[in-house]
Design an enzyme around this catalytic site. Structure first.
Site: not given
Ligand code: SAH
Length: 490
Positions: A172, A58, A38
């Site tokens: 998100m 995306k 991704d």
């Molecule tokens: N599967 C992922 C989440 C995917 S949804 C997980 O378990 O972390 C994508 C969202 O994850 C982003 O909009 C944000 O809210 C969060 N996110 C992902 N990486 C992040 C990071 N390094 N710091 C803060 N938020 C993060």
């Protein structure tokens, strides 16, 4: 499928820091024939792999591959007999559509396995100093998405979330933060409830913006918080004061940087190394040996001077004299090279040296060309005969890390100025980049520490407020003082 069918691994990559992938995930990455990843992913994880690497990420509004197309590609590659790693941010099954991909594989009869990952929902707050649960504070946490597809059959009931108690973690959550926080307040949560946004958790530019449920949306926009960020709401946010690590900018010259970085880490800081100055050795006067022989005492005012002099092979001659060092670090540099140090002042400053050298007749200073006039003047008025030999000069570093620091100065919690010249060259460079205002604003809201009074007065001349001068004028003294000060800050 035949026996040589491939297999798909749905692997969690963790929140960003490449070291936060699991051991199993990393092994599979290295063994894979194909990696589909991704957008948010750290490139470092993808370096030096034998696999074919496909970016299916995306970018918002700019769809590269649809979910359908991703599923099809996974199936196609597996049917070619390949070992496929589908690498997803955080944990694959938390808002990552990993479940959908798994179902599609299942349907197509492709063997697959999920390899869970470190989720940003827990890791981003943790790395900012916020445990999602804490005894006596919160015994539950709820993870939701802040950004639902409109017209979804079962919409999130934010009013009900407000009544749940415990910690609320919103992924998100940036785009609709205003609407969502308003709904929580309407649902009965106090606007005073602590809240924080953690942006890019575990990345080097991780940022934590704290506030309350009532003002976090406002603060998010004034600090321009962008996705990816996690919103966390609840009393656990108060722990950040105690558990959050603070960034300290270290501006010293290259030679002193590594040791200082290690020391800052030991004191619990996140060091940001950004040398603002560099040192250039100067040609010594041709009669330097005679000069040394003529005096009673040779004085060093920094370990830099010691390093440079040791390269010119003069230490043997010097050690026959009385040797003075301005402080413990300079003394250490000398003893490391086998030179006995006779004088270290009680106060590690020019004034301290003048006191400690009282009564010595002939003194040789081996120091920076920009050394403080206070030392020379003080010794002269105490009646000494003084030779002041510049052994190195200070110039701007021209280091990229300094430019990065200036551009992202708002991330810095503590600025450590170890000399007047570190301050001067920082300001000068910010001016050259047209970012002086930006830097001044950051200095204004950070803790500014000067190693001693002369450095503090240079800062004040530059119009920078000085918050702290340590009791002992050493870098370690600065760290100690800064840690104490920040620990008690509200
Ligand atoms: N599967 C992922 C989440 C995917 S949804 C997980 O378990 O972390 C994508 C969202 O994850 C982003 O909009 C944000 O809210 C969060 N996110 C992902 N990486 C992040 C990071 N390094 N710091 C803060 N938020 C993060």
């Amino acid at each position: 499928m035949s026996g040589d069918a491939g297999k798909v691994y749905l692997v969690g990559a963790g929140p960003g820091d490449p070291e936060l992938i699991t051991v199993k995930g990393l092994r599979l990455l290295r063994e894979a024939d194909v990696v589909l990843h991704d957008r948010l992913l750290n490139d470092e994880l993808l370096r030096d792999l034998r696999a074919e690497i496909i970016d299916v990420g995306k970018a918002p509004g700019r769809h590269k591959l649809s979910q359908e197309e991703i599923n099809e590609l996974l199936i196609k590659k597996a049917r070619e007999g390949k070992i496929v790693v589908r690498l997803k941010g955080g944990d694959p099954y938390l808002f990552g559509r990993g479940g959908e991909e798994a179902l599609a594989l299942r349907e197509a009869g492709i063997p697959f396995e999920v390899v869970p990952g470190v989720t940003s929902a827990i890791a981003a707050p943790a790395l900012a100093g916020i445990p999602v649960t804490h005894r006596g504070v919160s015994t539950a946490f709820t993870v939701v998405t802040g950004h639902e597809e409109p017209g979804k059959e079962k919409e999130l009931d934010w009013h009900a979330l407000a009544r749940l108690g415990g910690t609320l973690v919103v992924l998100m959550g940036v785009g609709r933060i205003r609407e969502n926080t308003t709904m929580l307040i309407d649902g009965g949560l106090s606007p005073q409830t602590p809240a924080a946004l953690i942006e890019r958790g575990s990345w080097p530019d991780q940022r934590c913006v704290r506030g309350t449920l009532g003002d976090i949306a406002e603060r998010a926009s004034s600090f321009r918080v962008k996705s990816p960020a996690v919103l966390i709401v609840g009393d656990v946010v108060n722990l950040e004061k105690h558990l959050g690590r603070r960034r300290i900018a270290i501006l010293r010259a290259e030679g002193q940087l590594d040791g200082s970085v290690r020391l800052a880490e030991r004191y619990g800081f996140i060091p940001v190394a950004a040398p603002s100055i560099s040192l250039r050795a100067l040609d010594l006067p041709p009669d330097i040996k005679e000069k040394i022989e003529r005096v009673d005492c040779v004085v060093f005012t920094s370990s830099n001077g010691v390093d440079i002099i040791s390269r010119s092979g003069l230490l043997d001659l010097i050690q026959k004299k009385r040797v003075a060092a301005i402080g413990p670090k300079t003394a250490r540099a000398l003893t490391d090279k086998g030179v006995n140090v006779d004088v270290i002042p009680d106060e590690y400053s020019s004034a301290g040296l003048v006191e400690a050298l009282r009564g010595i007749r002939k003194v040789l200073l081996l120091r920076s060309a920009q050394g403080s006039p206070a030392l020379l003047d003080g010794l002269l008025s105490a009646g000494a005969e003084v030779e002041d030999v510049p052994v190195y000069e200070v110039t701007g570093s021209g280091d990229e890390r300094l430019d990065d620091l200036i551009r992202r100065a708002e991330l810095i919690d503590v600025f450590a100025f170890t000399s007047g010249s570190t301050a001067r060259y920082l300001m000068r460079r910010a001016g050259e980049l047209g970012m002086e205002d930006h830097l001044r604003k950051a200095l204004d809201s950070a803790l500014v520490v000067a190693i001693g009074p002369p450095t503090a007065s240079v800062l004040r001349e530059l119009g920078v407020r000085v918050d702290l001068i340590p009791e002992r004028y050493t870098f370690e003294g600065m760290l100690e003082a800064a840690r104490k000060e920040i620990g008690v800050r509200p």
